[in-house]
Design a protein around this motif. Structure first.
Motif, mmCIF file in Angstrom:
data_model
loop_
_atom_site.group_PDB
_atom_site.id
_atom_site.type_symbol
_atom_site.label_atom_id
_atom_site.label_comp_id
_atom_site.label_asym_id
_atom_site.label_seq_id
_atom_site.Cartn_x
_atom_site.Cartn_y
_atom_site.Cartn_z
ATOM 1 N N LEU A 197 0.801 -1.183 -0.231
ATOM 2 C CA LEU A 197 -0.007 0.106 0.049
ATOM 3 C C LEU A 197 0.756 1.183 0.008
ATOM 4 N N VAL A 230 -7.105 4.181 6.997
ATOM 5 C CA VAL A 230 -6.606 4.748 5.641
ATOM 6 C C VAL A 230 -5.310 5.480 5.569
ATOM 7 N N ASP A 242 -5.032 7.916 -2.112
ATOM 8 C CA ASP A 242 -5.638 7.045 -3.115
ATOM 9 C C ASP A 242 -6.613 5.794 -2.643
ATOM 10 N N GLU A 243 -6.599 5.671 -1.318
ATOM 11 C CA GLU A 243 -7.523 4.336 -0.776
ATOM 12 C C GLU A 243 -8.507 5.326 0.160
ATOM 13 N N GLU A 289 -12.088 4.327 -1.021
ATOM 14 C CA GLU A 289 -12.579 2.965 -0.725
ATOM 15 C C GLU A 289 -12.834 2.835 0.953
ATOM 16 N N ALA A 290 -11.633 3.445 1.590
ATOM 17 C CA ALA A 290 -11.785 2.995 2.914
ATOM 18 C C ALA A 290 -13.003 3.560 3.646
#
Length: 723
Positions: A120, A349, A353-354, A357-358
């Protein structure tokens, strides 16, 4: 061993996730290799395994009154955090490096086909070691990575479901087992009970930038998707606690609009007084018709970890507490502990970038619990000391993992029970406990660690204060020695008996740590922070050696009379006794010299910010406001909470106008004209060559004033000192 000249190593646990490694008597030019082993279970959720390896200790906020300084950290020990100087290693200032890198390699044996591996926060190379892809070798692509963020890898196996599993081990210390129980499927939305949601957002200085913007985006998603029967409120904390509404309100379009407007104006600044927020959101009366769900969004950078977890345990009652950790190297011990104590769940998180989604995963957890009021029933077998004693609710598809000891071999069953939405849930599996099982020896360590955690949880406030119950401490020490565990009360020592150094003078070197990536150095320590933390005194530009010595003395005086109440206190170099010998516009020669350096320091940072093409205009403006406004002025509008008069932390507001000192690029009529266009009222004009003026401005216009290019810096007035 050190005094005798032996090469020796000592490993201490400061917190369950903070460790200090001491190595003594390293001779010039020699290398020392220290090997540390540990055991842990991997997280599994919705078919994905996580392996998390922290590489840096983030800067902790230290509340309380200073008492001493026994360690080498930047903070003083206080009455609330008596080991503060042991958990606050020096932090390298912006533009500098600690000098040490990391290299990581992972040998992964998944026990089945691996469907994918991702990192990640780092670039990695992956080599599968067999044709079936059951095992892999993972390495950092860059062999000189900076240790400023967690190393996190995720992988899937051939099956998206985890199976019920029983693992056992026996030795001379007893018979141990670990159970992994498959979670049920998610419940349909129509089974969801009405909730009272309290969203709590950390707006302290360490949350500046990406962390607080991610928290706001997540909170926005949750607010926009509330159920019709839900009630909600927003709470913020830094140095104090703020509310959007006096009490939870109905989920109406108008209330959502007010909440989103309140959310939009949040900025990161100030300390991290999390305990005040814990009591504010948990200690009041709950709505008996709804399930109270409290969501904390924070990086967890506080030194009172143990006391906060205990406060959640003592005050949560029927509420559920969720943690949403934001940042590349957050305090997982605290965030995991809060969720566990509050029977909630945790989400992390790590990167922008994530974040989307998180945020969705977090919303789904709060929105649709999988299983509540979980209980385990053993039948036909005798077990003891099973942990965790209270199974948390399941708010995501994570397995239930329990560990314990069994007294004798035999067969039996275990039944997992709970409430699945509006209906009862139960599943029973068969158990077979063997009389002899030498494999899985790590199970004994896992059980002993769970046992230590259970014992420590019985007196977390005492452990936090450094005065645990003596009987409890003795039990932990005995358990740790028997199972070779590192705890708050036991350490590991390694001595090289064959090597003895002779002659020469021993020099103690404290190794600084990097600032976690994505955390604002200025947001945590302020513009002058590097000199407050004992780092890089010799690197100050534009100063003679004599000036450097004076600055060091000022820091020492400040530390002795004003121990940090926040992280750090705003501009402590301006609070020394000598600064009271002031002229009309700002103090003695040393103080004037320091302010001049402030302006040059900020100017360089602003120039660098303007050249950064990776940032949006909004992001640049937010950082400019953080740089140009002194910490006591950041987020002032939110702290006022509608009040027209206010006095705190050198800030004075009268009739909605705040008294300020403005440092200008040049003290000209044109510059004053631009300030007055924003409603600035001039009270006094400093010497033109010093380019500073005194006046008032509406609190609502404070940030707009800071964004003017003719303004270099804004701070509260020092009228109290002049009076």
């Amino acid at each position: 061993a050190k005094r005798a000249g032996h090469v020796a190593a000592l490993l201490d646990q400061e917190r369950p996730n903070i460790f200090t490694q001491h190595v003594a008597n390293i001779e010039p030019g020699k290398q020392i290799e220290v090997k540390i082993s540990y055991v842990e279970t991997l997280d599994w959720e919705d078919g994905v395994y996580d392996f998390d390896f922290p590489t840096v200790v983030g800067p902790r906020y230290i509340p309380g009154n200073a008492t001493s300084k026994n360690g080498t950290g930047w903070a003083h020990d206080t009455d609330q955090v008596p080991d503060a100087s042991h958990i606050t290693p020096p932090v390298t200032p912006p533009g500098t490096r600690s000098g040490h890198d990391i290299r990581i390699s992972v040998n992964l044996n998944a026990g089945g086909p691996i469907r994918g591996i991702e990192s990640l926060q780092h670039e990695i190379d992956v080599d599968y070691l067999d044709d079936r892809r059951h095992s892999a070798a993972i390495r950092l692509r860059n062999k000189a990575e900076i240790p400023n963020r967690d190393f996190v890898i995720r992988f899937r196996t051939a099956s998206d479901e985890i199976t019920d599993t029983l693992l056992t081990h026996t030795d001379e210390r007893g018979k141990f087992f670990t159970l992994i129980l498959q979670p049920p499927k998610r419940v349909p939305p129509e089974w969801i009970v009405p909730r009272e949601l309290i969203f709590v957002i950390d707006k302290s200085g360490s949350m500046s930038g990406f962390p607080i913007e991610t928290a706001k985006a997540t909170m926005r998603r949750c607010i926009e998707n509330l159920n019709p029967g839900d009630t909600f409120n927003l709470m913020t904390f830094a140095g104090g606690v703020g509310f959007c509404f006096p009490e939870p309100v109905a989920n109406t379009q108008e209330n959502r609009r007010k909440a989103l407007e309140y959310l939009q104006n949040l900025r990161g600044s100030g300390g991290t007084e999390m305990m005040k927020a814990i009591h504010a959101c948990l200690a009041d009366r709950h709505d008996s018709e709804r399930l109270r769900v409290v969501c904390f969004m924070t990086d967890g950078f506080v030194g009172t970890d143990l006391a906060i977890i205990d406060a959640v345990e003592q005050n949560a009652d029927t509420a559920r507490v969720f943690s949403f950790g934001i940042g590349r190297s957050v305090n997982r011990f605290l965030l995991d502990g809060m969720a566990r104590a509050g029977r909630g769940d945790v989400e992390y998180v790590l990167t922008p970038d994530e974040s989307s989604e998180a945020s969705m995963r977090f919303y789904q957890r709060v929105h649709t619990p999988v299983l509540t009021d979980v209980q385990l029933e053993f039948s036909g077998v005798e077990v003891e000391q099973v942990y965790p004693k209270r199974i948390p609710d399941l708010f995501s598809s994570k397995p239930v993992v329990v560990t314990g000891r069994y007294l004798a071999s035999g067969t039996g069953t275990i039944t997992l029970r709970g409430q699945r939405g509006t209906e009862k849930f139960a599943r029973t599996i068969d158990l077979n406990f063997p009389d002899d099982e030498p494999e899985n020896d790590s199970l004994a360590s896992l059980w002993a660690r769970a046992r230590v955690e259970d014992l420590m949880n019985r007196d977390l406030p005492g452990v936090q204060r450094g005065s645990p119950d003596p009987g409890l401490k003795d039990r932990v020490v005995a358990l740790a020695l028997r199972y070779r565990l590192l705890t708050q009360f036991t350490s590991f020592v390694a001595v090289e008996e064959t090597t003895i150094t002779e002659g020469g003078e021993s020099i103690t070197v404290t190794v600084p740590v990097e600032m976690p990536q994505g955390v604002s150095y200025e947001g945590v320590f302020g513009v002058l922070g590097e000199r407050n933390r004992g780092v890089a005194y010799k690197a100050l530009p534009n100063f003679s050696n004599a000036a450097n010595i004076r600055i060091s003395n000022l820091v020492a005086q400040s530390a002795s009379i004003a121990p940090p109440q926040s992280m750090p206190p705003p501009h402590p170099l301006r609070k020394t006794p000598s600064s009271r010998r002031s002229n009309r516009f700002g103090g003695n020669e040393e103080a004037e010299e320091m302010r001049e350096f402030d302006r040059k320091d900020i100017g360089r940072m602003l120039d660098k910010l303007d050249d950064d093409v990776s940032l949006s205009i909004q992001e640049k403006n937010e950082r400019k406001i953080s740089l140009k406004l002194a910490p006591p002025l950041r987020g002032l509008k939110q702290r006022l909470q509608g009040r027209r008069d206010f006095a705190e932390d050198r800030v004075r507001v009268r009739a909605g106008r705040v008294e300020i000192v403005v440092y200008l690029t040049s003290n000209t009529d044109e510059a004053l004209k631009r300030l007055k266009a924003l409603g600035f009222q001039l009270l006094a004009n400093g010497a033109a060559e010093k380019s500073l003026i005194f006046g008032t401005v509406s609190v609502d216009k404070l940030e707009a004033l800071a964004l003017l290019d003719v303004v270099e810096f804004v701070e509260p007035t020092r009228w109290s000192e002049m009076e």
